[in-house]
Each structure stands twice: as structure tokens, then as C-alpha cells.
Design a protein around this motif. Structure first.
Motif, mmCIF file in Angstrom:
data_model
loop_
_atom_site.group_PDB
_atom_site.id
_atom_site.type_symbol
_atom_site.label_atom_id
_atom_site.label_comp_id
_atom_site.label_asym_id
_atom_site.label_seq_id
_atom_site.Cartn_x
_atom_site.Cartn_y
_atom_site.Cartn_z
ATOM 1 N N LYS A 1 0.839 -1.470 0.044
ATOM 2 C CA LYS A 1 0.001 -0.050 0.095
ATOM 3 C C LYS A 1 0.897 1.463 0.088
ATOM 4 N N TYR A 2 2.020 1.343 0.668
ATOM 5 C CA TYR A 2 2.751 2.443 1.023
ATOM 6 C C TYR A 2 4.072 2.392 0.301
ATOM 7 N N GLY A 3 4.589 1.432 -0.203
ATOM 8 C CA GLY A 3 6.059 1.259 -0.566
ATOM 9 C C GLY A 3 6.861 1.085 0.650
ATOM 10 N N ASP A 4 6.978 2.310 1.330
ATOM 11 C CA ASP A 4 7.932 2.469 2.631
ATOM 12 C C ASP A 4 7.207 3.374 3.334
ATOM 13 N N LEU A 5 7.761 3.329 4.684
ATOM 14 C CA LEU A 5 7.274 4.128 5.658
ATOM 15 C C LEU A 5 8.439 4.543 6.643
ATOM 16 N N ASP A 6 8.296 5.899 6.901
ATOM 17 C CA ASP A 6 9.243 6.469 7.911
ATOM 18 C C ASP A 6 8.873 6.224 9.296
ATOM 19 N N PRO A 7 9.784 5.477 10.155
ATOM 20 C CA PRO A 7 9.395 4.853 11.366
ATOM 21 C C PRO A 7 8.959 6.188 12.226
ATOM 22 N N ASP A 8 9.622 7.270 11.949
ATOM 23 C CA ASP A 8 9.475 8.400 12.978
ATOM 24 C C ASP A 8 8.368 9.305 12.598
ATOM 25 N N SER A 9 7.552 9.110 11.638
ATOM 26 C CA SER A 9 6.430 9.941 11.280
ATOM 27 C C SER A 9 5.149 9.569 11.946
ATOM 28 N N LYS A 10 4.318 10.467 12.472
ATOM 29 C CA LYS A 10 3.114 10.254 13.155
ATOM 30 C C LYS A 10 2.146 9.520 12.267
ATOM 31 N N GLU A 11 2.171 9.659 10.838
ATOM 32 C CA GLU A 11 1.244 8.793 10.128
ATOM 33 C C GLU A 11 1.960 7.408 10.217
ATOM 34 N N THR A 12 2.995 7.017 10.310
ATOM 35 C CA THR A 12 3.285 5.687 10.652
ATOM 36 C C THR A 12 2.739 5.058 11.789
ATOM 37 N N PHE A 13 2.747 5.554 12.882
ATOM 38 C CA PHE A 13 2.312 5.442 14.235
ATOM 39 C C PHE A 13 0.623 5.264 14.006
ATOM 40 N N LYS A 14 -0.093 5.998 13.264
ATOM 41 C CA LYS A 14 -1.397 5.714 13.000
ATOM 42 C C LYS A 14 -1.769 4.479 12.266
ATOM 43 N N VAL A 15 -0.873 4.392 11.013
ATOM 44 C CA VAL A 15 -1.106 3.151 10.299
ATOM 45 C C VAL A 15 -0.743 1.776 10.976
ATOM 46 N N LEU A 16 0.364 1.951 11.681
ATOM 47 C CA LEU A 16 0.529 0.753 12.399
ATOM 48 C C LEU A 16 -0.230 0.232 13.484
ATOM 49 N N SER A 17 -0.938 1.437 14.181
ATOM 50 C CA SER A 17 -1.773 1.139 15.138
ATOM 51 C C SER A 17 -3.234 0.256 14.805
ATOM 52 N N GLU A 18 -3.422 1.123 13.474
ATOM 53 C CA GLU A 18 -4.651 0.384 13.088
ATOM 54 C C GLU A 18 -4.596 -0.964 12.740
ATOM 55 N N GLN A 19 -3.280 -1.422 12.418
ATOM 56 C CA GLN A 19 -2.968 -2.771 11.842
ATOM 57 C C GLN A 19 -3.193 -3.640 13.093
ATOM 58 N N PHE A 20 -2.518 -3.268 14.182
ATOM 59 C CA PHE A 20 -2.498 -3.862 15.564
ATOM 60 C C PHE A 20 -3.920 -3.911 15.800
ATOM 61 N N SER A 21 -4.709 -2.818 16.094
ATOM 62 C CA SER A 21 -6.069 -2.794 16.522
ATOM 63 C C SER A 21 -7.074 -3.806 15.840
ATOM 64 N N ASN A 22 -6.847 -3.978 14.629
ATOM 65 C CA ASN A 22 -7.567 -4.979 13.712
ATOM 66 C C ASN A 22 -7.398 -6.363 14.259
ATOM 67 N N ILE A 23 -6.300 -6.829 14.918
ATOM 68 C CA ILE A 23 -5.764 -7.973 15.483
ATOM 69 C C ILE A 23 -6.469 -8.385 16.759
ATOM 70 N N ILE A 24 -6.071 -7.188 17.837
ATOM 71 C CA ILE A 24 -6.225 -7.585 19.174
ATOM 72 C C ILE A 24 -7.756 -7.536 19.378
ATOM 73 N N ARG A 25 -8.077 -8.595 20.169
ATOM 74 C CA ARG A 25 -9.388 -8.980 20.467
ATOM 75 C C ARG A 25 -9.808 -8.666 21.932
ATOM 76 N N THR A 26 -10.633 -7.765 22.237
ATOM 77 C CA THR A 26 -10.806 -7.448 23.741
ATOM 78 C C THR A 26 -12.613 -7.359 23.771
ATOM 79 N N ARG A 27 -12.997 -7.585 24.998
ATOM 80 C CA ARG A 27 -14.449 -7.524 25.110
ATOM 81 C C ARG A 27 -14.433 -7.614 26.947
ATOM 82 N N ILE A 28 -15.345 -6.648 27.219
ATOM 83 C CA ILE A 28 -15.758 -6.399 28.789
ATOM 84 C C ILE A 28 -17.053 -7.141 28.864
ATOM 85 N N PRO A 29 -17.095 -8.107 30.017
ATOM 86 C CA PRO A 29 -18.521 -8.540 30.124
ATOM 87 C C PRO A 29 -19.407 -8.018 30.905
#
Length: 381
Positions: A143-171
Motif C-alpha cells: 500500500k505505501y511502498g515504504d514508511l518512515d518509522p519516525d512519522s506520526k502517520e506511520t504510528f497511526k497506520v501501524l496502530s490500526e493494523q494492530f487494533s484489527n488483530i487485538i480482540r477485547t471485550r468487557i463482560p
């Protein structure tokens, strides 16, 4: 092992006698109510007869104890069936496949652009499993070719990827029995106390505690102290039958929190005991408590063995005792059981928070980018 019977008018009196004579490491072997005195069974007085035991010092142990332990080891080894052997072979095949995948991922990472190579390295340092690293890096590269690890955009993109994997639920905690299970030393009792305080003080619920952890007297004493401070009723059950009786007495409370002794997932007998207790309690919610400083292979085995009690949610503890947060991502990849709470210290009731996939993803991302040499901690702002 030193074994002794005690006769007392109350459980409390018996426990004090046991603690005084045998010490805090004494274990309860059996308990029963008996009647003494009276005339033909009429007018007799009810007493509690409790059998307790404690391990003797090494120099005082008798030769037959060693023989008994050796016999138990032989019996356990002989109980291994053909299915167990097949399972061991299957586990070995899975480990081999996993190693091959890691080699392939490493080879591919050598051809990555500089930014993505650093991100991949950061995920590896956070011990995120190769399958997840490969999928995320391949997606980002496409999607991006490459990303700069220091950029805020990279933080946002990578967070979204992890968020899609992590499964949480409060009973929902309304008219429920909540069972806590897990291996030894993961902090079940302290975690239970934290949630008890939360329900009682913050949510104004009517809370009661039942402990089935009678293996060590000190454990019950610890929970009793918490209960007295919070003015929460607490009862002790020594058998599944007694647990049913005590639960009937506490049935009108909004939340009944049930503690159990830590059990080794490698001990078949102890796992059978946990299953029997779960069947007696019939919980609406079962929390499997897992420490974050466990290795991934150990977590897999724990999840597999404790499946006999059908855990509904996970509580991850000891976040403050690790610098690796890939667990949030990994555990959601290897099990469908959602994370409900995370603890990050020993203070009751403060050091616990509700699991939220977005927030947990931000924590992982920050550490990944920090390991990648990007100063990722600042990206939280």
C-alpha cells in the motif's frame, strides 16, 4: 509430610490451631462436620474435624516418602496413551513449520525498504510472531511502498493494523458468578480484590467473595484481609459440595467472585480438580488469568489445558514486569478468547484497567517504533 487432625467448634478456631502448630504452608486435606455428646444423637454439639498436613524439613523426611513420589512418577508416565504420543509428534511438526516460516520471513525482510525493515525489526524485538510480522509488512509494502518509522502517520497506520488483530471485550456484571482460574503465581487473588473494590466502590454493586483456594492457609488469610477492608462478605469452601452450599447462601448478591488455587497446567490431577470446581460453581463468566512475562509457547499450553473450564475472557497480569508487549497481539492471534482486563502493578484497587483494542494497539506500536530507533514513545501525543 506431617499430618494431623483438629477438632474445633468453628472453622476459624481450627484454622488458628493449624496455623499455630503447622505454620502458614499447611494444606487442608479434608474437612467434615461431626456431632459429639448428647443422648442417642439428641442434643449433641456440632464440631468441625479438619485434617491438615505440612511438608517436613528435608532431614526429617522418611524414606517411604521418596518411594511414594517415585511410584507417582512411574504411574504418571505409564498413563501416557497413544493419543499423547501422537499429540507430541503433531506439536513437533508445528514447531518445525513455525521455524521454516521464521526463516522465510527473515529472508524476505532482507529485501525490504529501509523504513519497513526497521519496523519489522521493531516487531521482532517485541516478540510479535513471524506470521503477523510478515502479513503487516507485506500489506504496508503493497500500500505505501515504504514508511518512515519516525512519522506520526506511520504510528497511526501501524496502530490500526494492530487494533484489527487485538480482540477485547468487557463482560456484563449483573447477577453473575465469576470464576478466576490460572497457574500459580499469576496474581489471581490480587486481581480478584481489585475487581471487587471496583464493583463495590465505583459501581455500588453488592459484592460477595467465595474462595476455594484452601491449599495454603496464607492465601485465604490474604483474601480475608482484603474483604474486611472493603466490608465485603467472604466465605470458604473446602469441597465442591461445600461450594454449592455457600453459593446458595450468597445467591442474592449482584456479583459473586470465586477464587481458586493456582494449578499447574502440566499436572493432570490438578487440572481435573479445576474442572470439578468449575462444574460445581457453574460460572457465568470464567476469567483465565495469564502473566504477560510468560513465553508464547507456555501461553499456548496454558490456553490449551485450561480449555477444560471453558474460559470466557482473559486477564493479562504483570504488565509492569515485562518490556515486551507483543503479547497483546500474539494472544489474540492464537485464541478466540477476548482480553477483558490488564493489570500493571500490585496496588489494590488502582493497578488494573479495562482492555481496549485501540489503546493496547497504541502501546504495542509505541514500543515497536521505539525498538526500531524512531523515538516512538513521543508518537502517543
Amino acid at each position: 509430610m506431617k499430618i494431623k487432625k483438629y477438632l474445633a467448634e468453628s472453622i476459624r478456631e481450627a484454622m488458628m490451631m493449624i496455623k499455630r502448630e503447622l505454620g502458614e504452608n499447611a494444606v487442608i486435606l479434608s474437612s467434615r462436620r461431626i456431632k459429639k455428646g448428647g443422648f442417642f444423637g439428641i442434643g449433641g454439639k456440632t464440631y468441625f474435624e479438619i485434617t491438615a498436613a505440612v511438608e517436613e524439613k528435608e532431614e526429617e523426611k522418611k524414606v517411604e516418602n521418596a518411594s511414594t513420589y517415585r511410584l507417582q512418577e512411574i504411574l504418571i508416565k505409564n498413563r501416557r496413551s497413544l493419543d499423547d504420543n501422537i499429540k507430541d509428534e503433531f506439536d513437533e511438526i508445528k514447531r518445525t513449520i513455525s521455524e521454516i516460516k521464521q526463516i522465510l520471513v527473515k529472508e524476505k525482510s532482507q529485501t525490504l525498504p529501509e523504513g519497513l525493515s526497521k519496523i519489522s525489526y521493531g516487531m521482532e524485538k517485541q516478540e510479535i510472531i513471524p506470521e503477523i510480522r510478515h502479513k503487516i509488512v507485506e500489506f504496508l509494502k503493497m500500500k505505501y511502498g515504504d514508511l518512515d518509522p519516525d512519522s506520526k502517520e506511520t504510528f497511526k497506520v501501524l496502530s490500526e493494523q494492530f487494533s484489527n488483530i487485538i480482540r477485547t471485550r468487557i463482560p456484563e456484571f449483573e447477577n453473575v458468578r465469576v470464576l478466576f482460574v490460572g497457574t500459580t503465581g499469576v496474581g489471581k487473588t490480587t486481581t480478584l480484590a481489585k475487581l471487587a473494590a471496583r464493583f463495590k466502590i465505583e459501581e455500588k454493586k453488592r459484592v460477595a467473595i467465595l474462595t476455594l483456594d484452601t491449599y495454603r492457609i496464607a492465601a485465604a488469610e490474604q483474601l480475608k484481609t482484603y474483604a474486611e477492608i472493603m466490608d465485603i462478605p467472604m466465605r470458604i469452601a473446602y469441597t465442591p459440595k461445600e461450594a454449592e452450599y455457600e453459593m446458595m447462601a450468597l445467591k442474592d448478591y449482584d456479583v459473586l467472585l470465586v477464587d481458586t488455587a493456582g494449578r499447574s497446567h502440566q499436572n493432570d490431577l490438578q487440572m481435573s480438580e479445576v474442572k470439578a470446581l468449575a462444574e460445581a460453581v457453574k460460572p457465568n463468566i470464567t476469567f483465565l488469568v495469564v502473566a504477560m512475562n510468560y513465553k508464547l509457547d507456555d501461553m499456548k499450553k496454558i490456553l490449551e489445558r485450561f480449555s477444560v473450564v471453558r474460559p470466557t475472557h482473559l486477564i493479562l497480569t504483570k504488565m509492569d514486569e515485562t518490556s515486551v508487549y507483543g503479547t497483546f497481539v500474539n494472544i489474540s492471534e492464537i485464541t478466540d478468547i477476548p482480553i477483558a482486563f490488564v493489570t500493571n502493578g500490585q496496588r489494590v484497587p488502582d493497578d488494573i484497567f479495562e482492555a481496549n483494542s485501540v489503546e493496547l494497539a497504541r502501546i504495542v506500536t509505541s514500543e515497536v517504533l521505539s525498538c526500531a530507533g524512531s523515538g516512538g514513545t513521543s508518537q502517543k501525543e
